[in-house]
Write a protein that holds these residues in place. Sequence first.
Motif, mmCIF file in Angstrom:
data_model
loop_
_atom_site.group_PDB
_atom_site.id
_atom_site.type_symbol
_atom_site.label_atom_id
_atom_site.label_comp_id
_atom_site.label_asym_id
_atom_site.label_seq_id
_atom_site.Cartn_x
_atom_site.Cartn_y
_atom_site.Cartn_z
ATOM 1 N N VAL A 121 8.486 -0.571 -0.825
ATOM 2 C CA VAL A 121 9.146 0.014 0.354
ATOM 3 C C VAL A 121 8.479 -0.499 1.620
ATOM 4 N N SER A 153 1.503 7.317 -13.650
ATOM 5 C CA SER A 153 2.410 7.767 -12.592
ATOM 6 C C SER A 153 1.884 7.316 -11.227
ATOM 7 N N LEU A 165 14.561 2.525 -4.517
ATOM 8 C CA LEU A 165 13.102 2.691 -4.503
ATOM 9 C C LEU A 165 12.686 4.127 -4.195
ATOM 10 N N PHE A 174 10.638 9.850 -8.885
ATOM 11 C CA PHE A 174 10.333 9.924 -10.319
ATOM 12 C C PHE A 174 8.824 9.844 -10.542
ATOM 13 N N ALA A 175 8.214 8.857 -9.890
ATOM 14 C CA ALA A 175 6.780 8.652 -10.067
ATOM 15 C C ALA A 175 6.012 9.891 -9.631
ATOM 16 N N VAL A 216 5.925 1.162 -6.149
ATOM 17 C CA VAL A 216 7.126 1.458 -5.370
ATOM 18 C C VAL A 216 6.797 1.576 -3.886
ATOM 19 N N LEU A 239 2.920 3.693 -10.791
ATOM 20 C CA LEU A 239 4.321 3.567 -10.381
ATOM 21 C C LEU A 239 4.478 3.915 -8.902
ATOM 22 N N GLN A 240 3.768 4.950 -8.457
ATOM 23 C CA GLN A 240 3.791 5.288 -7.018
ATOM 24 C C GLN A 240 3.308 4.105 -6.184
ATOM 25 N N PHE A 270 12.089 3.772 -17.326
ATOM 26 C CA PHE A 270 11.005 4.617 -16.794
ATOM 27 C C PHE A 270 10.815 5.840 -17.687
ATOM 28 N N ASP A 321 12.959 6.005 -7.294
ATOM 29 C CA ASP A 321 11.848 5.630 -8.184
ATOM 30 C C ASP A 321 10.553 6.323 -7.759
ATOM 31 N N TYR A 322 10.358 6.371 -6.449
ATOM 32 C CA TYR A 322 9.137 7.010 -5.951
ATOM 33 C C TYR A 322 9.135 8.506 -6.294
#
Lengths: 323, 323
Positions: B148, B137, A111, A117-118, B144, B140-141, B117, A114-115
Amino acid sequence: MINTSTIFDYVRPDLLKMEDLIRQQMKESYVDLTNALELLLSSGGKRVRPTITILVGKCLKADYHRIITMAGSIELLHTATLVHDDLIDGSLLRRGSPTLNSKWSAGATVLTGDYLFATAARLSSETASIEALKLFSQTLQTIVNGEVRQMFSPRCLPGREEYYKRIYAKTASLFETSAAVAGIISEAGKETVQALSTFGREIGMAFQIADDILDFTGDESVMGKPKGSDLRQGLITLPTQIFIEDNPHHPVVEKITTSGCISESEDIKGFIQEIIDRNTIEKSYSIADEFIERGINALEILPNTIEKQMLISLVQSQARRNF
Amino acid sequence: MINTSTIFDYVRPDLLKMEDLIRQQMKESYVDLTNALELLLSSGGKRVRPTITILVGKCLKADYHRIITMAGSIELLHTATLVHDDLIDGSLLRRGSPTLNSKWSAGATVLTGDYLFATAARLSSETASIEALKLFSQTLQTIVNGEVRQMFSPRCLPGREEYYKRIYAKTASLFETSAAVAGIISEAGKETVQALSTFGREIGMAFQIADDILDFTGDESVMGKPKGSDLRQGLITLPTQIFIEDNPHHPVVEKITTSGCISESEDIKGFIQEIIDRNTIEKSYSIADEFIERGINALEILPNTIEKQMLISLVQSQARRNF
């Protein structure tokens, strides 16, 4: 030739601004994510990729905020891939610091990547350049595709083209993008962006070759792994490839080229020493130098500014030291 | 009221075009990645999210290619998060099909998600809308960050706000974006985009509430998991939350609100049955209906086209069936 520390002094305020920007992007995130990011930022490496973006951007007089934003996006994309890589490889240390996955669960590590990337995508979108964003997402595709390919490829796959393809995906593609996006946000012409892509790609190849050489020549206690660890894992890098080309009838080479990889039972330590002793390191450096030269030649199209001189000096002086 | 199968017949050619586009994006990728994607596409669900994008886009007469591209990007982003989620949860089945992680290594699964992604971002960048990319984006933030947060939160954290925040991040944020991006690429005004965000968000909340209800009411043999599996894992969803509010002095509730979660040794099966028996399901549906109504009301701003009627019918008819 400009001293390397002069160059890093020159970009330091820019890199600090970039880090502030990254922190701002994460400030609404959950506290554990923020802490993980802080850890990743503070254990940071030399920031070669954003330094390239910054120097090219300044050379081309791009808008300062866009340069810093783009540099931050590049660094985050790089960090995201490292976080997932370390998880996949089960690496416990990077740059001497514990990796995220050595402390966190696999889930939390996935995660966090992924964060990142975002956040990289979000920063990138703030530069308001669709071209840069396209390049970004393509680069991530290239990196990941290369990793999957490597994961499913047979061990000890020889061939120079194979090697070049792999290090392009792994390293040179992001260097290429680091330089090219600076051209794009500077609204430089197509020819300039093309030349910057070449510059980035060629020095990225050299960067990875130097890294692969270090796997044979580095101090085991500093690296935290034995000499030739790539080969031990079934990865043929340039020194081994050159040895294979130069010694086609060597028994171990015959085994690699006909039936696959070296097994655990064989004298792999002896073979690694043989590779080092047969002049493959110097030959590998010469090839890296050729990449560097082609990279520097591509910069001809840039105006002759202090930043251009810094780029050339940085690349030349660091060529044999993995920057 | 338009029949649901009529609606899915209407968008089927569009969804097929979207799938073709996704396949095209992956055709340069390594064969194992392509195969993994094919598997994910063929085991696909109802494609509610891209259907929303397509219907809104058509209603607003957006450029057809941009609609399809954006729908594909939405579906890929959704699929990417599912791939990583299943890995993190160790889920072996999804929609009755084996998950990627049940067949592949964790490493390959992480990379497949990353590749999705990257491809989502690439498709999104091809719509040439910076606003849409920003939203993407950010979404997605949000997703994720929510995961978390949930991962590090104490088990059995009660509170309706807490619950709404969680399902917004998990589900409603992507529904919100699915509708809003269609407005953005249609070059609709700010007010329309805002209304579409409201529509997507509210129906996304309802969608997740219906899913959470199903965890209590669904057929165990179809779901492949026992009733109340969320609660068993320490997750308080709406039916449990309503039970807590309605029965503050119930011994298990007192335990949850003072000292944490239900332990393995307790009669969790009995508690789950009590939740179901005390009218929490009907109350949860009523709340979902309120979200649906607010969502539909927000559509008032759209021109009265067949696609608008389809959106309304789709949402109304599917409200109690998790679409």
